[in-house]
Structures are given as C-alpha cells and as structure tokens.
Enzyme design. Structure first.
Site, mmCIF file in Angstrom:
data_model
loop_
_atom_site.group_PDB
_atom_site.id
_atom_site.type_symbol
_atom_site.label_atom_id
_atom_site.label_comp_id
_atom_site.label_asym_id
_atom_site.label_seq_id
_atom_site.Cartn_x
_atom_site.Cartn_y
_atom_site.Cartn_z
ATOM 1 N N GLU A 147 6.094 -3.105 -1.582
ATOM 2 C CA GLU A 147 6.707 -2.238 -2.653
ATOM 3 C C GLU A 147 7.183 -2.706 -3.699
ATOM 4 O OE1 GLU A 147 9.875 0.169 -1.072
ATOM 5 O OE2 GLU A 147 9.475 1.838 -2.334
ATOM 6 N N LYS A 222 4.825 8.011 -4.218
ATOM 7 C CA LYS A 222 5.744 8.163 -3.084
ATOM 8 C C LYS A 222 6.186 9.615 -3.002
ATOM 9 C CE LYS A 222 9.819 5.777 -1.232
ATOM 10 N NZ LYS A 222 10.783 4.398 -1.483
ATOM 11 N N CYS A 259 7.102 3.113 1.906
ATOM 12 C CA CYS A 259 8.516 3.042 2.332
ATOM 13 C C CYS A 259 8.902 3.844 3.252
ATOM 14 C CB CYS A 259 9.376 2.488 1.062
ATOM 15 S SG CYS A 259 10.910 1.480 1.780
#
Lengths: 418, 418
Positions: A147, A222, A259
C-alpha cells in the site's frame, strides 16, 4: 496501541531497522513466527503444528519451488528475503490446470523522511528495481506491491504536506512499473496515493492495475477507511467510488482489497461475488495494533470466498520530522511503530504459506492452480448454501434509521437478576 | 477427507477414544496445540508465539481464574478437562463492568451406537450431569452444550432411523436441563435435533435457549446446512426459518450460530447486526476436513463483529453399526473420523483462550466483560465504516438470475497470452 518507551534519532528522521523489543512489541531477534517454530520444535511436532497452523495436511504438504540462480543472486546481493511455495490442486478431466506464478513485495522506505520528497520516491524506485527484476527472473505472472509504496506511511502525522506524494493513475510510478510489465510480461498491481485532478484534486487510496503488455487495465479505490490509533487516514483521502471491480487479466481474475478493507467480510465477499480468483490485500499495519489479527482475516477470506489471497505489509519503523501524539494520552513520539512485514498467501482450501520476514524487505512467490477455487466451491458449497436473500433483506432493513433488531427477550428478565 | 486405514471394532459399535495417528489425522499423544507449544518452547519464545497466536499482548495477558475445589474435584473424579480464563476490558467512567462467566461443554458419546436409543440418550444425560454440576459450582452464568448433544452424530450414515433421536423443543432433554438452569441460576443453550410436530414432523437442527429461571426463552434453527464429505445433513433436516434472533437474557445478549453456519460471514454478521454480545458455535467436525479452519473462522467472526464467540466441537470417534461410504471412492467404513474437540473462546480484541483437549471431555470457562464489545466498536469503528448500502445493493443485484459481475477485462487480453 502501545508506543516505544523512547524514540531514538527522531529529530533526524533516520530509518530504524527495528529489531528491538521496545519498538516492535516482540522479543528480540527472530525473523518470523514460522522460522521461530521451525528452529525450536522437533520435526514431528513441527509437522503437527504446521498441519493446524498452515493447513498442511499429510499427503498434501505445501512444497517449496526452486527459483533460478539469477533471482537468488539478486536476493542475496540486495539483502531481501526470498521464499517460494506451491499450492496444489486436483487434476480435472475437463479442464487443464491453470497454474500461475504470483509475487508479493514488502519493503521499508529507502531514505529518511527528511529527504527531499522527489529523492525519497526515486530511492524507493531504485530499491524496488532489483526485487522486481528478481520477480521477473523467476517468471512471476502477477506481482503486487504494498500500500502507498511510493511514500512513507505519513498518515500518522496529520500533516498535509505529505499529500504531495499523490500521483495521478498514469503518473511517474505507473510509468516506472509499465516498463517492467512489458519486459517481463507481468501483471503489476501498484497501490498509490492517487490525485484525481479531474475531480478537484480529490485524493484516493488507489490500486492501479497494469496489464502484462504495460497497459493500464483500470484502478480500484479503497472502500473502507480507518480512523483508529495513528491511522488518521480519513484526514487524507475519501471512501472509494469504484465498487468492487474484478480485473480479468491474462493470468486470471484478480481484485484488490486495500488495507483496512480486510476487516470487512462484506468487502471480501463482494470481490468474490464478482468472480475474483485472487484478491490482494496491500497493507500497512503495525505490531501492537494488529499482529494477532494478521494471520486470521486473510485466511478467513480465502476460506469463506473460495479464492486465493495475497497479503502484504510494509516493514520497518518510519521516523518523521515532527513528533505527534496518538490520542491516547501517551507522550508525543515521531514514529508509527513497527511495520511487521509478514506477507503471505492464503488458499481456499485453508492452507497458507509461511510468512516473509518481520524485519527485512522481501519477495514471496507462490504457484497456484486457479482451478482450486472452483474445486473448493464444488466441495464445500459455501456459495450455494449462502441464502443471500436473507441478508439482502436484512441489510435493506438495517439501513433504515428505525431498524429494529430481532431480539427475543426473556420475559422473566427482571424477576431474578444476576 | 481421509479415512483411517482400518476400522477396529466397527461391528460392535465400540466407542474409540482415539489417540492414534491413523484415526485423527495427527501425530500420537498430544492433548492440544497450545499444550504442545507450552511443553516444547522456552518461556520467552512461548510468550512471543502466544502474543501472535492467542493475541496475548504484553501487559494484557489472558489470565487464568481459580475455580472452587468442588469443580476441580468433579473434573478429576470424572476425568474431564477443566480450564478457566479471564478476558480483560478497560474500566469505563459511565458504565459499570458487566462481567459474566460463560461455559462450554464438549463430550464424546456415552454408549456404543448399538445400544438402545433410550439408553444412549440417558447415558449422555448422566455423563453430562457432573460436568454441568461443575459449571454450576464454578458460578457459570451462561452454558452452551455441543451440537446435537443427545445423540451420536449419525448424519454420515444416511440411515433414517437416527431421526428417532429428534425431540420437540420442550422435550426430555430440555426438561433435563431446565432443572439445572433453576438450581444454578444459569442460562443454558441446548442444541438438539428438533422434531416439529406442528409442521408435519419437520426436523430442524435447533438450539433451545433456556433462561436462568428454567423457562424456555426461545429457539434458533440452523440456517446453513452442509452437503460435504460425510456431512449429509441436508438428508435429515431443513434450512432454519427463525432468522437471526438474539436472546436477551439476564446475562447479556446471546445468539447461536450452529456448526456449518460458521463458514458464512453473513450469518455471523446478522447476529451482530441484531446486537449479539456472545455468539455460540456448537459444532461437530472432524480433523481431516476442518481442523486448520477451526482456529480461524471463530476468531475472525469475533474480530469482524466486535463480539465474543464460544466455539464447541464434540470429541472422540463414533463407530456405527452399518458401514457407509463417503462418496470419495474409498472403502466403506463405520466411523466419521475423529471429532477433535478443541473448544475455545474468542474475543473482539483478537485474543482467544487456549483450546480444550483434542481427546477428552471438557468444560471451558471464561469470564468476560461484555463492555469490551462496545469498547472495540469505538476503537476500530468497523460498524460505522462498513458502508452497508453498497452491499445491500450488491446482494439485491446478485440475487437476480441475470446478475452481471463487475468485471473489467484487459482489452489486450488475447494479444499476448501466457
């Protein structure tokens, strides 16, 4: 989240290669959980521990694969961990095996956070070059980076100047990787902080998917954003608006759960419903906050959704120029804690690979026959037995402000209290 | 699912206390994974392994609790494993702690499967009596038994005569437990094969929830049913029609996710949306099929949904009078494989208890402050960041026969193939 008792070199921004108990929450001097167990248990005990912890059933052990000398030389010459495994699947009568080779890269930052931003970014590029070359030399088909790989994970600071690291989808980092994709005929997933100029300089946490011809196939932003501990990420970018795309590449259908999205089973599910065969989870997370969760969530997602998962976490401790507090009443400090690496693969049959080092840069490679996804669906039937209609209804109800949970109260509740 | 190479005593239906490698998929002679590690790792290494595997962070170790001598005497006198732990939570300023003591019982059957059905059932009652008494003596507030605890897990056989074990919700087994509930002021969850006379003798896999005054608060019927390996359970009973009830008892809000439902993250989620603070997972599962998944799914559910989970699996090997095949081309056999026990608790903060024995009957007790559930919700924010509207939409779309997955194909897909 506990913090180190004291921070050394905080003011000069030096990168700590953290191996001390005080900074990574662990005892000194071990490289990974699996190596600790391997070095301290007798073989027959280790076999049993691995049967349960790694899902290595007898007769179906996870095998290591041998890599070309050129890849090994890059590993030893540039001091990064290199491990390679092979997940097995059954032979089918009506389909050929679809074996692909997949790679994950974890790394620490290359220069102190006090260096010029352009120097920091270019230094990460140069640091990754031999690791990507090793992946290419090893014949990796699909490679995923960590990430926000072009920058230090500065979201702990709340300082806005780190936004400068954000790039458009077709920016410098993408161009850097497109060359490798072409040379090695390799799909590359590049998670970056994205700057969306066409929408008023909106920032997103984005994975750019580069095809094996060097073309940009698309992007995913995300979906779920943490506001926990030092992860002040909602300060920097917004919830993604790209849904749950699955990218159909030359080497299988892949998706990216970035994440904090790994804490959301529905996010994992959505990539599964859209047909993913491998879901990558590029992450940045520290020991005291999440290390016991790390071996659980990815494997559960692989099991529940009958796909492979590639989990990546950065390594090392990143020290920032200006100290900050964590909203927990503890003294100010200049680092986030120890990013514990431990990147690994999980498979739909509940097996997983050992993890990369907790401290060193690394390249983890695994061969996987994508046919295993459907084989496990046929065996366990999770998709067919899921009764999605119950949950579509429940979620629709739950979204209403006047939602009433299904509660059955003991009518004698107040007759005899504890 | 691998089968033992040979079955001993199959024809006389003898209960095997399986400790041999050939029948339980493991090496000989160890009691549980955690005891194996405790006995073979040096203390500082064990501390680190436990930090990751059990979520025991420094300064917040899972403590054992001392039990009254009467409970210990029952454990040693009746040869069942007895372990007790305590999950910690923070002190709050505006709420008192809500600490309750919760128990899980795992057991093998009491008589050979060839015995008269009534004798088999009554013998299990008598076997459980001292274990429930130990729970009562230890001050357990909420106790859960294993799936279909009144009978051998005969679903492997496909023989319909085992249906005779089914009972109405207010049947003999419920009455047996109602006495204990009154005597010990204890909520008891009783998972049985239910016979629903009012709906044409329909069978269900049901958990009866008995209040601490001995009243029946309600029931929950298993939502998801396996058709895998020897788990021919759809042969015997149907998908539950009771939704996802949460039972508000004198000792917190509890729910029951029966056995195979643990593979479905949506099922876990639904109990969470309805407000559960503890979800029990009474199960029956065997080593070669599921043991690597067992430590993963319950802990993931506890983490993702910010509640406690109590996982129960029966123990031992049950040998049936008539051999059966497993639909895998292997020889017929008379047992299901080894039920590996390993009952344990998981907490929302990613910690968990060590597991009970893989071989012996057992009572696992844990104190838990239910305030931890909300504390973790406030810390991690999973419920607030979940974006349920995305998933309500997706599931509604997915249910349509003409659902189109969100796929982005590489336009150059067929230009350069692997």
């Amino acid at each position: 989240m506990e913090k180190p008792a004291q921070n050394t070199d905080a003011q000069n921004g030096q990168v700590q290669e953290a191996t001390k108990a005080s900074s990574d929450g662990s005892i000194c001097g071990y490289d990974s959980l699996h190596r600790l167990l391997s070095e301290n248990l007798k073989p027959h005990l280790l076999q049993e521990v691995n049967r349960i912890l790694l899902g290595m059933n007898r007769g179906k052990a996870l095998e290591t694969i041998s890599l070309p000398e050129s890849a090994k030389a890059l590993s030893s010459g540039h001091n990064f961990d290199l491990q390679a495994f092979c997940f097995l699947a059954d032979t089918e009568l009506l389909r050929e095996p679809r074996i692909i080779r997949v790679g994950l890269i974890q790394n620490s930052i290359a220069l102190p956070t006090t260096a010029h931003f352009l120097d920091q970014k270019r230094a990460v590029f140069e640091k990754l070059r031999p690791i990507i070359d090793a992946a290419g030399a090893a014949g990796v088909n699909v490679l995923c980076l960590q990430e926000a790989w072009t920058m230090p994970f500065a979201f702990c600071t709340r300082e806005k100047r780190w936004c400068e690291f954000a790039e458009p989808v077709d920016g410098e980092s993408t161009r850097f990787l497109q060359d490798f994709a072409r040379v090695y005929n390799m799909v590359i997933i590049s998670p970056i902080l994205e700057r969306d100029v066409n929408h008023g300089e909106t920032l997103w946490n984005t994975a750019v998917v580069i095809g094996n011809n060097g073309n940009i196939i698309g992007k995913h932003r995300k979906n779920h954003i943490p506001r926990v501990g030092d992860f002040n990420e909602s300060t920097y970018y917004m919830e993604g608006n790209t849904g749950h795309p699955v990218f159909e590449t030359a080497f299988g259908k892949i998706a990216v759960n970035i994440c904090y999205g790994r804490h959301h089973p529905l996010n994992w599910l959505a990539f599964g419903l859209n047909g993913a065969e491998i879901v990558f989870n590029p992450s940045a997370t520290v020991g005291e906050l999440s290390e016991p969760m790390w071996p659980i969530e990815a494997r559960n997602a692989a099991i529940a959704n009958s796909y492979f998962v590639g989990s990546i976490n950065r390594v090392g401790t990143e020290v920032f120029p200006n100290p900050f507090t964590s909203g927990d009443g503890k003294p100010e400090h200049a680092d986030f804690g120890h990013f514990y690496g431990s990147s690994h693969f999980s498979a739909p049959d509940a097996s997983c690979t050992p993890s990369l080092s907790r401290h060193r840069d690394g390249l983890l490679i695994s061969d996987m026959d994508l046919n295993l996804c459907r084989q496990i669906k046929d065996k366990w039937g999770f998709r067919m037995t899921a009764r999605y209609e119950l949950y579509a209804d429940l979620l629709a109800q739950y979204l209403k402000p006047d939602f009433e949970p299904q509660v059955i109260s003991d009518p004698l509740l107040h007759k005899k209290s504890p």
